[in-house]
Scaffold this motif. Structure first.
Motif, PDB file in Angstrom:
ATOM      1  N   UNK A 118       0.841  -1.185   0.000  1.00 54.09           N
ATOM      2  CA  UNK A 118       0.000   0.000   0.000  1.00 54.09           C
ATOM      3  C   UNK A 118       0.883   1.244   0.000  1.00 54.09           C
ATOM      4  N   UNK A 119       0.282   2.363  -0.353  1.00 60.09           N
ATOM      5  CA  UNK A 119       1.061   3.576  -0.496  1.00 60.09           C
ATOM      6  C   UNK A 119       1.790   3.990   0.767  1.00 60.09           C
ATOM      7  N   UNK A 120       1.179   3.748   1.938  1.00 59.34           N
ATOM      8  CA  UNK A 120       1.825   4.150   3.197  1.00 59.34           C
ATOM      9  C   UNK A 120       2.702   3.052   3.790  1.00 59.34           C
ATOM     10  N   UNK A 121       2.803   1.892   3.092  1.00 61.47           N
ATOM     11  CA  UNK A 121       3.670   0.802   3.565  1.00 61.47           C
ATOM     12  C   UNK A 121       3.111   0.032   4.733  1.00 61.47           C
ATOM     13  N   UNK A 122       1.817   0.224   5.065  1.00 63.25           N
ATOM     14  CA  UNK A 122       1.249  -0.449   6.230  1.00 63.25           C
ATOM     15  C   UNK A 122       0.778  -1.867   5.948  1.00 63.25           C
ATOM     16  N   UNK A 123       0.616  -2.214   4.683  1.00 65.38           N
ATOM     17  CA  UNK A 123       0.148  -3.555   4.339  1.00 65.38           C
ATOM     18  C   UNK A 123       0.752  -3.959   2.995  1.00 65.38           C
ATOM     19  N   UNK A 124       0.766  -5.263   2.729  1.00 65.73           N
ATOM     20  CA  UNK A 124       1.344  -5.766   1.497  1.00 65.73           C
ATOM     21  C   UNK A 124       0.720  -7.117   1.157  1.00 65.73           C
ATOM     22  N   UNK A 125       0.883  -7.517  -0.098  1.00 61.73           N
ATOM     23  CA  UNK A 125       0.386  -8.809  -0.541  1.00 61.73           C
ATOM     24  C   UNK A 125       1.285  -9.328  -1.653  1.00 61.73           C
ATOM     25  N   UNK A 126       1.474 -10.622  -1.662  1.00 58.88           N
ATOM     26  CA  UNK A 126       2.194 -11.252  -2.759  1.00 58.88           C
ATOM     27  C   UNK A 126       1.333 -11.201  -4.014  1.00 58.88           C
ATOM     28  N   UNK A 127       1.957 -10.950  -5.164  1.00 54.45           N
ATOM     29  CA  UNK A 127       1.231 -10.884  -6.432  1.00 54.45           C
ATOM     30  C   UNK A 127       2.040 -11.564  -7.525  1.00 54.45           C
ATOM     31  N   UNK A 128       1.316 -12.141  -8.488  1.00 53.69           N
ATOM     32  CA  UNK A 128       1.932 -12.679  -9.702  1.00 53.69           C
ATOM     33  C   UNK A 128       1.974 -11.548 -10.721  1.00 53.69           C
ATOM     34  N   UNK A 129       3.151 -10.988 -10.920  1.00 56.50           N
ATOM     35  CA  UNK A 129       3.295  -9.820 -11.800  1.00 56.50           C
ATOM     36  C   UNK A 129       3.569 -10.302 -13.218  1.00 56.50           C
ATOM     37  N   UNK A 130       2.809  -9.750 -14.164  1.00 55.10           N
ATOM     38  CA  UNK A 130       2.986 -10.093 -15.575  1.00 55.10           C
ATOM     39  C   UNK A 130       3.101  -8.807 -16.375  1.00 55.10           C
ATOM     40  N   UNK A 131       4.245  -8.646 -17.050  1.00 56.63           N
ATOM     41  CA  UNK A 131       4.477  -7.450 -17.853  1.00 56.63           C
ATOM     42  C   UNK A 131       4.354  -7.835 -19.325  1.00 56.63           C
ATOM     43  N   UNK A 132       3.533  -7.080 -20.070  1.00 60.12           N
ATOM     44  CA  UNK A 132       3.252  -7.411 -21.469  1.00 60.12           C
ATOM     45  C   UNK A 132       3.625  -6.230 -22.362  1.00 60.12           C
ATOM     46  N   UNK A 133       3.756  -6.537 -23.684  1.00 55.08           N
ATOM     47  CA  UNK A 133       4.061  -5.473 -24.631  1.00 55.08           C
ATOM     48  C   UNK A 133       2.792  -5.075 -25.395  1.00 55.08           C
ATOM     49  N   UNK A 134       2.948  -4.209 -26.376  1.00 56.77           N
ATOM     50  CA  UNK A 134       1.798  -3.713 -27.109  1.00 56.77           C
ATOM     51  C   UNK A 134       1.133  -4.736 -27.999  1.00 56.77           C
ATOM     52  N   UNK A 135       1.829  -5.819 -28.357  1.00 59.32           N
ATOM     53  CA  UNK A 135       1.244  -6.840 -29.232  1.00 59.32           C
ATOM     54  C   UNK A 135       0.381  -7.839 -28.461  1.00 59.32           C
ATOM     55  N   UNK A 136       0.448  -7.809 -27.149  1.00 56.45           N
ATOM     56  CA  UNK A 136      -0.301  -8.778 -26.335  1.00 56.45           C
ATOM     57  C   UNK A 136      -1.773  -8.391 -26.268  1.00 56.45           C
ATOM     58  N   UNK A 137      -2.732  -9.340 -26.369  1.00 56.33           N
ATOM     59  CA  UNK A 137      -2.546 -10.755 -26.682  1.00 56.33           C
ATOM     60  C   UNK A 137      -2.646 -11.000 -28.185  1.00 56.33           C
ATOM     61  N   UNK A 138      -1.903 -11.966 -28.665  1.00 61.07           N
ATOM     62  CA  UNK A 138      -1.979 -12.318 -30.077  1.00 61.07           C
ATOM     63  C   UNK A 138      -3.270 -13.067 -30.389  1.00 61.07           C
ATOM     64  N   UNK A 139      -3.754 -13.841 -29.449  1.00 57.74           N
ATOM     65  CA  UNK A 139      -5.016 -14.573 -29.592  1.00 57.74           C
ATOM     66  C   UNK A 139      -5.832 -14.372 -28.319  1.00 57.74           C
ATOM     67  N   UNK A 140      -7.149 -14.403 -28.478  1.00 62.87           N
ATOM     68  CA  UNK A 140      -8.014 -14.210 -27.330  1.00 62.87           C
ATOM     69  C   UNK A 140      -8.123 -12.748 -26.956  1.00 62.87           C
ATOM     70  N   UNK A 141      -8.848 -12.493 -25.880  1.00 62.68           N
ATOM     71  CA  UNK A 141      -9.068 -11.117 -25.427  1.00 62.68           C
ATOM     72  C   UNK A 141      -8.820 -11.010 -23.928  1.00 62.68           C
ATOM     73  N   UNK A 142      -8.401  -9.821 -23.516  1.00 64.83           N
ATOM     74  CA  UNK A 142      -8.258  -9.500 -22.100  1.00 64.83           C
ATOM     75  C   UNK A 142      -9.462  -8.661 -21.701  1.00 64.83           C
TER      76      UNK A 142
END
Length: 872
Positions: A118-142
């Motif tokens: 969180x912005x004030x550093x009082x809480x946190x959570x583990x996350x699965x981070x996924x970074x994509x480019x402009x071509x994503x997705x090639x198939x299917x939709x988000x």
């Protein structure tokens, strides 16, 4: 068909039937159809047993086919392209990048786990981070809320990059869209909710909620450092004329030491497909068990039906009909009824995909398009007909050679007639055909063989238990109680219900006890045992330059606690000796080591939590060719021995090392363990991060759960704010996730076991119904001799209670033995016997036997004596 109908057939016609097989078949079919016009009472249990077993097998395989077809149909969307290249801990070299760019349209993504604060550093959570480019997705939709292009949602505003997250992440941190969080060293604005990610299944098991952002946004966080545990993916959209498999083979040849993991759309979600195959195999085997248990009901129904047809069979034989004709007449009737049961079961199999499609889409993000699956239905139908024929053949065979005089005089003749060896052999061949078909269908032959062997052994043992109970009743001392004396006599007399009752309930109750104790032990181990032995936290991606400062921070935040840290890299085994892993058939046991990347480390001294079982550890100053210490159990499963070599690709470099020793590893305590530990000189100069575990001091046992949670949260806040790029995994959260998975699996398995239990109950009801004819005679004779209805009720209730008690005790003993074998020998977990399960099983057995028994005999007690005595 009545005796008068038989007399209306000329004797010469019966003689004609002897002339050849075809005339006999035609005549038998005519007789069978004519007799079925009068109804087929007594076959309700028969129908239900076949319907239940066939329906279970057809439903499981139809649903599995629907899911597999959905994965195949959406393979490109699930994979994210026609072809996917994957590397861990390193980007492409310029040569590799140029090669891949020339194959087609490319989308580049990067994935890692990290802490979102969180912005004030009082809480946190583990996350699965996924970074994509402009071509994503090639198939299917988000799909997102709000519905906007990803470029808009990820756009940089006021020095902050945008990101979208799954609703679970918002819930964990109590945030709303528009909130600003910290990821690594950067501030990120959460601009929307991610509701659908087309390729999430191909990314493997999601340990935490998803956070998706642009590649530029990830670079700004500073999370990607040398040695960081980052997975890089390049998804390709190929021209329609290109063959993905051929391109994948060419890429492997062009870059043999790159360490690429290359997948096509045909292999979009291998883990999910393996789980579908394994679970459908298990449920199919349980359904087959239910069908086989139901086969006992088939045998009881056929035997009771033939017993009721004694006058008709006697008339047949008096008119000169051969035994073959009699057998064919009733075989046609029985298989016709079996066909009705099979059709009803197939209808259930046809309906199942349409009923489960919407539910499965909520659990697994694959469009489940229900359809008609003839292959799955055909398999279920074959099992149904084979089972009906197998269990009907013995009663039919005993009928063939019973003389007409015996049929007129002896009420039990149909059950005691001698059996020709051809019928016994035929039954054996059919039983082996069922087992062979089950093995042919099975993905894991060993599991199928063990399951079938266990079922066969259970039938034999239950028969022995029944014989033992009858022997004990026969040798029991004389008692003064009339009801008890009658009950003991009923247990061991000729034609007693004991074998049918013990067999009917024994298998179903044993299966329930086994699964219930396994479920209990898993929950105890994961929820209590592991929690008490496991460390409190795992820390990933601690940089080399930070390890000393990290140790100091942990000591200040959690004084007196234990921090264990080891270097870690990621590598993939590419060769076992000279054999290329990509071309070999990966074994089921130990095969997980060869699939994907594995964590590897190096050490000068033997790890404290392992024991050498073969070979010797290298000297602390060893500087020769690369050596590796391999996990003992996994080595045996893969056929590896000391002195052999393995080749591992780490950071694009292939390293061949000799196996110097084997180690027995205690995986259950969740401490730091690696399948492969290399000699330190192997990775000299290679960039890598560190993995660490933190165990808090034992004083936590004296604190409440709330106090422990508050202390752990404070420690995580301190460490995460000091080292934002370090990923922190709270072990309790991981165990909670595992518990949730176990609960889902247990529910499915209990439903499957319930099918087997229902089949057992049906067979029990059929067995009791089949014995009613003899009970009528017994009750009438006893009443004639002065027995009261109360005496008879007590006698019958005592008999059923004794049978239920014997069956329940066996089920508890057999279930305890089976669950011990699975938990202790296969899972290598502490075994705990749950007496609650045992007592519940015993109560269930008594209620079922006494309840069904009295319900079936209540009508008998009201029979008038005169009509029955006239027919004796």
């Amino acid at each position: 068909m009545s005796a008068a109908d038989i007399h209306s057939v000329p004797a010469s016609t019966a003689g004609t039937a002897e002339a050849g097989l075809l005339p006999t078949i035609r005549l038998a079919w005519r007789f069978a159809l004519r007799e079925m016009r009068g109804g087929l009472s007594g076959f309700v249990i028969f129908l239900l047993c076949i319907t239940l077993g066939v329906g279970a097998i057809a439903s499981v395989n139809s649903v599995a086919s629907m899911m597999s077809e959905g994965i195949a149909r959406e393979g490109r969307a699930i994979l994210g392209g026609d072809l996917r290249f994957q590397l861990v801990q390193r980007e492409l070299t310029p040569e590799e990048a140029s090669y891949i760019d020339g194959l087609g349209e490319v989308s580049r993504t990067a994935g890692l786990r990290s802490m979102v604060r969180t912005g004030d550093g009082s809480d946190q959570s583990l996350a699965e981070v996924k970074a994509v480019d402009g071509a994503y997705p090639l198939y299917g939709t988000v799909d997102t809320v709000p519905d906007a292009p990803l470029s808009t949602l990820f756009k940089e505003r006021d020095g902050r990059y945008g990101a979208i997250a799954a609703q679970e992440l918002y819930d964990r941190l109590d945030l709303e869209p528009g909130a600003v969080v910290r990821l690594g060293n950067a501030e990120v604005e959460l601009t929307g909710v991610l509701t659908r990610e087309p390729d999430i299944l191909s990314d493997g098991f999601a340990f935490a909620p998803r956070l998706m952002m642009s590649r530029e946004g990830l670079n700004a966080t500073g999370l990607v450092q040398p040695g960081s545990l980052v997975e890089y993916d390049w998804r390709l959209k190929l021209p329609p004329t290109n063959d993905p498999e051929a391109i994948a083979d060419a890429a492997r040849e062009a870059f043999p030491t790159s360490g690429f993991r290359i997948r096509t759309a045909e292999d979009a979600a291998p883990s999910l497909q393996r789980n579908i195959d394994r679970f459908s195999q298990f449920l199919t085997l349980v359904g087959l068990t239910a069908l086989i248990v139901g086969g006992v009901g088939v045998a009881n129904a056929v035997r009771a039906y033939l017993d009721g047809k004694r006058p008709v069979i006697a008339s047949f034989k008096s008119l000169g009909a051969a035994g073959r004709l009699v057998v064919l007449v009733y075989l046609f009737q029985i298989m016709t009824i079996a066909a009705v049961g099979v059709v009803l079961g197939l209808i259930l199999g046809v309906i199942a995909p349409f009923v489960t499609a919407n539910f499965l889409e909520r659990v697994i993000p694959v469009a489940a398009s229900a359809s008609f699956y003839p292959g799955a239905l055909a398999i279920a139908a074959i099992f149904g007909f084979l089972t009906a024929l197998t269990f009907a053949l013995l009663p039919l065979g005993r009928t063939r050679d019973v003389a007409a005089t015996a049929l007129f005089r002896d009420a039990g003749a149909t059950a005691s007639g001698r059996l020709r060896w051809t019928y016994a052999i035929g039954t054996g061949v059919l039983a082996l055909s069922i087992a062979g078909l089950a093995l042919l269908m099975a993905r894991d032959k060993q599991i199928a063989l063990t399951f079938l062997g266990g079922t066969a052994a259970a039938f034999v043992i239950l028969r022995l238990v029944a014989v033992g109970v009858m022997a004990l009743a026969r040798r029991a001392p004389k008692v003064a109680s009339t009801p008890l004396r009658l009950a003991l006599g009923n247990i061991h007399r000729p034609g007693a219900l004991t074998p049918s009752v013990v067999l009917s309930l024994g298998l179903g109750l044993t299966l329930l006890v086994t699964l219930a104790i396994i479920d209990y032990d898993l929950r105890q181990e994961v929820g209590t045992g592991l929690a008490s032995r496991a460390p409190n936290f795992f820390f990933v991606d601690i940089q080399n330059a930070e390890i000393d400062g990290f140790r100091q921070t942990v000591e200040e935040a959690a004084p007196g606690s234990t921090l264990d840290a080891v270097p870690m890299l990621r590598g993939r085994i590419t060769k076992l000796g000279d054999q290329d892993v990509a071309t070999m058939e990966i074994p089921e046991e130990g095969g997980w080591v060869l699939r994907g990347d594995r964590g590897v480390t190096y050490a000068a001294e033997e790890p404290a939590n392992s024991t050498l079982t073969a070979g010797e550890w290298w000297p602390a100053d060893y500087d020769g060719p690369p050596l590796v210490s391999f996990a003992d159990e996994e080595a045996r499963e893969l056929g590896l021995e000391v002195g052999e070599t393995i080749t591992v690709n780490v950071l694009g470099r292939s390293i061949t090392a000799e196996i110097a020793n084997l180690r027995a590893i205690e995986w259950q305590d969740l401490s730091i363990n690696f399948v492969m530990v290399f000699s330190p000189n192997t990775f000299a100069g290679a960039p890598h991060a560190w993995l660490a575990t933190l165990s808090l001091d034992d004083g936590r046992a004296d604190r409440s759960n709330a106090e422990v949670a508050a202390r752990e949260k404070q420690i995580v806040n301190t460490i995460t704010n000091a080292y934002p790029a370090v990923t922190t995994v709270r072990v309790k959260d991981a165990l909670d996730a595992v518990n949730g998975l176990i609960a889902q699996l247990a529910l499915a398995i209990r439903v499957a076991a319930g099918v087997a239990l229902v089949a057992s109950i049906l067979v029990l009801a059929g067995a009791l119904a089949a014995g009613n004819r003899a009970r009528v005679h017994d009750a009438v004779v006893l009443k004639t001799l002065g027995a009261t209805r109360v005496t008879l009720i007590k006698a019958f209730a005592t008999e059923y209670a004794l049978l239920g008690l014997a069956t329940g005790i066996f089920a508890i003993a057999a279930g305890a033995l089976a669950s011990w074998f699975v938990v202790d020998r296969i899972m290598s977990l502490p075994y705990i016997f749950d007496w609650t399960v045992a007592l519940a099983t015993l109560a269930t057995s008594l209620v079922l036997t006494v309840g069904f028994g009295l319900a079936g005999t209540w009508r008998i007690l009201g029979q008038k004596a005169a009509p029955i005595l006239r027919n004796l």
